[in-house]
Enzyme design. Structure first.
Site, PDB file in Angstrom:
ATOM      1  N   ASN A   1      78.718  87.993 -22.783  1.00  0.00           N
ATOM      2  CA  ASN A   1      77.575  88.273 -23.646  1.00  0.00           C
ATOM      3  C   ASN A   1      77.869  89.386 -24.626  1.00  0.00           C
ATOM      4  OD1 ASN A   1      74.829  86.887 -23.198  1.00  0.00           O
ATOM      5  ND2 ASN A   1      75.755  86.973 -21.173  1.00  0.00           N
TER       6      ASN A   1
ATOM      7  N   SER B   1      81.654  85.987 -11.699  1.00  0.00           N
ATOM      8  CA  SER B   1      80.551  85.629 -12.593  1.00  0.00           C
ATOM      9  C   SER B   1      79.823  86.880 -13.058  1.00  0.00           C
ATOM     10  CB  SER B   1      79.575  84.692 -11.876  1.00  0.00           C
ATOM     11  OG  SER B   1      78.894  85.382 -10.856  1.00  0.00           O
TER      12      SER B   1
ATOM     13  N   ARG C   1      79.890  87.325 -16.991  1.00  0.00           N
ATOM     14  CA  ARG C   1      78.614  87.156 -17.688  1.00  0.00           C
ATOM     15  C   ARG C   1      78.368  88.323 -18.633  1.00  0.00           C
ATOM     16  NH1 ARG C   1      75.735  87.197 -13.710  1.00  0.00           N
ATOM     17  NH2 ARG C   1      75.652  84.963 -13.339  1.00  0.00           N
TER      18      ARG C   1
END
Lengths: 156, 287
Positions: free
Chosen positions: B225, B217, B221
């Protein structure tokens, strides 16, 4: 978007840079920061202490001033008292002196008056004797009639 | 930009392709001229642009801070020292807030992660065509075909980079878990909760997933993004190939998205750092 050896390269670089930062960057900076923090804290404490001391000094000064003022007032009142005393003393002295002078003068005056009276009396006596001599056309023996003359003098 | 005989699709694909140097099964160690070649190289290939920029940025960060650290005065800080100290204070307070154990590596680690991720993300704000165009010009000067020079400047849009960092954090987590709790303690943590010794298999699956999900994660992440942001920049850049009005509107959009992105890149760097601290804190906590 292939997963490839870049992953390994980046991982190695990651450890290397973390190690570099841990060894060469973080400690000096954090030490400097801590030292500055300490310096500032010390400075603040010193300032506070200074302020406290100033307050104490101000209080002491105020106390001193109050004492001095009290002392001055005391000295002043003493001086005033002393001055009054001196004035009173002087007044007393002067009065005494004046009384003395007056008394002496009065005594002198009395003396003079008595002397004048005596003189006058004697003159009157001699005049009276002279008059009586002329009247009696003879000399009265002073020795024989001395007591009469004295009696006369006393009566004048 | 989008012109030169390229379709929009080609343009986007071109922008999303890394410059790859690797072991091609036919040509040996070489630069990949097409995405297909890059794919054929398999695992033994390096994204030269991602690694280059990520190293360069890390070196910039390292030497800038090293200079400050060398000349750090305890007196009144000036110029860059001020800025560096602000960041150090910020990191230090974050670490103190989230990390309860005692480990000298965590704060420098957090600083490295924050500064590095931030700088890598910051490359996103450089207009998408500038550096690739420059690279193409340079490549052309060396006799290469500019259309086959790929150049991606934002390292954090490369999952290799984000996974590289997340795995670094993961190894540290494992290392400190085992160092603090011992192999048995760490295994116990994975095997004996939440259901006790009876449900050891279920526990292992649950805890294993939650353990693995941490670096995944963390990496995804950041990658997601940044990749999304980069793609939008590329899409906006496509508008410059249109009419003047469309191009002007694209300029406005790019400005707006860039300003918004300032927030995102800082936030992503901060999240990456905070999670790193939190994960390491969990590794240090004994039950």
């Amino acid at each position: 978007m292939n997963i490839n050896a870049t992953l390994i390269g980046q991982s190695i670089a990651f450890f290397l840079f973390v190690w570099f930062v841990m060894k060469y960057v973080w400690p000096p900076l954090i030490v400097a920061l801590d030292e500055r923090k300490k310096t500032i804290a010390d400075g603040l404490a010193a300032a506070e202490r200074g302020q406290h001391e100033q307050e104490l000094a101000e209080k002491a000064a105020e106390k001193h001033i109050r004492e001095a003022k009290g002392q001055a007032a005391e000295i002043l009142s003493q001086a005033q008292k002393r001055a009054a005393e001196i004035v009173e003393e002087a007044k007393g002295g002067a009065r005494e002196e004046a009384d003395g002078i007056k008394k002496a003068a009065t005594a002198e005056i009395d003396q003079e008056v008595n002397r004048a009276k005596e003189h006058l009396r004697q003159q009157v006596a001699s005049i009276a004797i002279a008059g009586a001599e002329k009247v009696l056309k003879r000399e009265i023996d002073e020795k024989a009639h001395g007591d009469i003359v004295d009696d006369l003098i006393a009566q004048i | 930009m989008a012109g030169e005989g390229l379709t929009s699709g080609d343009y986007i694909k071109h922008h999303l392709q890394n410059m790859t140097y690797g072991d091609h099964p036919v040509k040996g160690w070489t630069f990949a001229h097409t995405p297909e070649e890059a794919k054929e190289m398999g695992f033994w290939a390096f994204h030269v642009d991602s690694l280059g920029w990520s190293f360069a940025l890390a070196l910039i960060f390292f030497f800038a801070f090293r200079k400050v650290a060398k000349n750090a005065t305890t007196g009144v800080p000036t110029g860059f020292q001020n800025f560096a100290e602000m960041i150090i204070e910020f990191i230090n307070s974050s670490v103190r807030g989230s990390f309860s154990g005692k480990n000298d590596i965590v704060a420098p680690l957090a600083l490295t992660v924050f500064a590095w991720v931030f700088l890598m993300n910051l490359m996103d704000l450089v207009p998408v065509d500038w550096l690739p165009m420059l690279a193409q010009q340079i490549g052309a000067a060396f006799g290469a075909d500019p259309h086959h020079i790929y150049f991606k400047v934002v390292p954090s849009t490369d999952p290799n980079v984000t996974f590289g960092m997340a795995l670094g954090v993961f190894w540290l987590m494992l290392y400190y878990s085992i160092k603090i709790k011992g192999v048995g303690g760490f295994f116990g943590e994975l095997a004996f909760q939440p259901f006790g010794k009876a449900g050891i298999l279920v526990n292992l699956v649950l805890e294993g997933v939650s353990l693995i999900s941490k670096p995944v994660s963390l990496a995804l992440r950041l990658f997601g993004n940044m990749y999304a942001g980069e793609t939008i920049f590329i899409l906006i850049a496509l508008m410059y190939g249109g009419s003047l009005a469309v191009g002007a509107f694209g300029g406005l959009l790019q400005l707006g998205w860039a300003i918004f992105h300032i927030l995102i890149i800082t936030l992503q760097a901060f999240i990456f750092m905070t999670l790193t601290i939190v994960y390491l804190d969990m590794a240090h906590q004994e039950h």
